[in-house]
Design a protein around this motif. Sequence first.
Motif, short mmCIF file in Angstrom:
data_model
loop_
_atom_site.label_atom_id
_atom_site.label_comp_id
_atom_site.label_asym_id
_atom_site.label_seq_id
_atom_site.Cartn_x
_atom_site.Cartn_y
_atom_site.Cartn_z
N PRO A 1 22.40 -6.29 -7.19
CA PRO A 1 21.53 -5.10 -7.20
C PRO A 1 20.59 -5.07 -8.41
N ASP A 2 21.02 -5.68 -9.51
CA ASP A 2 20.18 -5.72 -10.71
C ASP A 2 19.51 -7.09 -10.84
N TRP A 3 18.92 -7.57 -9.74
CA TRP A 3 18.41 -8.94 -9.72
C TRP A 3 17.43 -9.25 -10.86
N PRO A 4 16.46 -8.39 -11.18
CA PRO A 4 15.53 -8.74 -12.27
C PRO A 4 16.24 -9.03 -13.59
N THR A 5 17.27 -8.23 -13.89
CA THR A 5 18.03 -8.45 -15.13
C THR A 5 18.81 -9.75 -15.04
N ILE A 6 19.46 -10.00 -13.90
CA ILE A 6 20.24 -11.22 -13.72
C ILE A 6 19.35 -12.45 -13.84
N ALA A 7 18.17 -12.40 -13.24
CA ALA A 7 17.25 -13.53 -13.29
C ALA A 7 16.83 -13.84 -14.72
N ALA A 8 16.46 -12.81 -15.47
CA ALA A 8 16.03 -13.01 -16.86
C ALA A 8 17.18 -13.54 -17.71
N GLU A 9 18.38 -13.00 -17.53
CA GLU A 9 19.53 -13.44 -18.32
C GLU A 9 19.90 -14.89 -17.98
N THR A 10 19.75 -15.26 -16.72
CA THR A 10 20.08 -16.63 -16.31
C THR A 10 19.18 -17.64 -16.99
N LEU A 11 17.88 -17.36 -17.04
CA LEU A 11 16.95 -18.29 -17.69
C LEU A 11 17.14 -18.31 -19.19
N ALA A 12 17.42 -17.16 -19.78
CA ALA A 12 17.66 -17.12 -21.22
C ALA A 12 18.89 -17.95 -21.58
N ALA A 13 19.93 -17.90 -20.73
CA ALA A 13 21.13 -18.70 -20.97
C ALA A 13 20.86 -20.19 -20.76
N LEU A 14 20.02 -20.51 -19.77
CA LEU A 14 19.68 -21.92 -19.54
C LEU A 14 18.96 -22.50 -20.75
N ARG A 15 18.07 -21.73 -21.37
CA ARG A 15 17.36 -22.23 -22.55
C ARG A 15 18.32 -22.45 -23.71
N VAL A 16 19.33 -21.58 -23.85
CA VAL A 16 20.33 -21.80 -24.89
C VAL A 16 21.07 -23.09 -24.64
N SER A 17 21.47 -23.31 -23.39
CA SER A 17 22.22 -24.51 -23.05
C SER A 17 21.39 -25.77 -23.25
N ALA A 18 20.10 -25.69 -22.90
CA ALA A 18 19.22 -26.85 -23.03
C ALA A 18 18.86 -27.13 -24.48
N GLY A 19 18.80 -26.07 -25.31
CA GLY A 19 18.40 -26.25 -26.70
C GLY A 19 16.99 -26.79 -26.79
N THR A 20 16.80 -27.78 -27.62
CA THR A 20 15.46 -28.38 -27.75
C THR A 20 15.33 -29.67 -26.95
N ASP A 21 16.36 -30.03 -26.19
CA ASP A 21 16.32 -31.26 -25.40
C ASP A 21 15.67 -31.00 -24.05
N LEU A 22 14.38 -30.65 -24.08
CA LEU A 22 13.68 -30.34 -22.84
C LEU A 22 13.23 -31.59 -22.09
N ASP A 23 13.51 -32.78 -22.65
CA ASP A 23 13.18 -34.01 -21.95
C ASP A 23 14.33 -34.49 -21.06
N ASP A 24 15.43 -33.76 -21.07
CA ASP A 24 16.57 -34.13 -20.24
C ASP A 24 16.11 -34.25 -18.79
N PRO A 25 16.34 -35.40 -18.15
CA PRO A 25 15.83 -35.60 -16.78
C PRO A 25 16.31 -34.55 -15.79
N ARG A 26 17.56 -34.16 -15.88
CA ARG A 26 18.10 -33.16 -14.95
C ARG A 26 17.40 -31.82 -15.15
N LEU A 27 17.18 -31.43 -16.40
CA LEU A 27 16.48 -30.18 -16.69
C LEU A 27 15.04 -30.25 -16.22
N THR A 28 14.38 -31.36 -16.49
CA THR A 28 12.99 -31.53 -16.07
C THR A 28 12.85 -31.41 -14.56
N GLU A 29 13.79 -32.01 -13.84
CA GLU A 29 13.78 -31.93 -12.38
C GLU A 29 13.97 -30.49 -11.90
#
Length: 281
Positions: free
Chosen positions: A165-193
């Motif tokens: 029901p709170d999809w906009p909040t869930i969506a924003a939190e999901t991407l914010a968590a993904l950036r934490v997990s990825a850190g600065t390694d944005l060249d990771d092939p799986r992440l790039t894909e």
Amino acid sequence: MDSDNRLGAFLRARRQQVSPEEFGMAGGGQRRVAGLRREEVAMLAGMSADYYVRLEQGRDKHPSDQIVAALARVFALDDDGVAHLRELARPAPRRTRTPRRPERVTPSLLRLMRTWTDTPALVYGRHMDVLAATPLAVALNACSVPGVNQVRMVFLDPEARNVFPDWPTIAAETLAALRVSAGTDLDDPRLTELVGELSLKSDDFRRLWAKHEVRAKTAGEKRFAHPLVGELALSYETFAVNGAPGQTLVVYHAEPGSDAEQSLALLGTIDTAPASSPVAH
């Protein structure tokens, strides 16, 4: 993904989200672009405008700790945001990339999850691929099914907007968590894909990813709308899995005596999966 100038991309995104009115500056229709101007950020942070422009343009990629602290104050970054900014300012040397082995949940953790017959719990990896889940977590929502990527599910599965029901909040939190997990390694092939696919298929993903929000999921409350038992408001806690870098354990629980607790118990009785075994991908 601005891989050549990650620091500049982050600063530009954060600058555009700061309201000039927060600092007593004129805003509204007098500005052609959202947020602060570059020279305003420089003034507020106590540096020259030329130097700040060099940072955004990538002509200087290693600001001092004092500059990082000043920019964090202007952009009102939380602890996760400050840590991310520091990583961008002092990136680790790039190493020769070797193929990563498939992520697997350890047998001992699976044995532990096997005892949680009345608890929704799941483990996801560094790119938010679900690696294992208890049967009750699988029954609760499709985003917890092992093998599913939670980011892709949230943005590409139309049913996700009904489940959360709170999809906009869930969506924003999901991407914010993904950036934490990825850190600065944005060249990771799986992440790039993953980012490339979602950028092509989802306008909402492109808009939120461009904001460069960085925030770890640690604890909170999430609402689920289930077709059989109705809406449930569940609290959750997250734990880093020691010995498995990038893996996160998420455990949901209901307030004792609440309607959500009763609904969760009912869901457990109608779940057709074996109640004694966690599902692993």
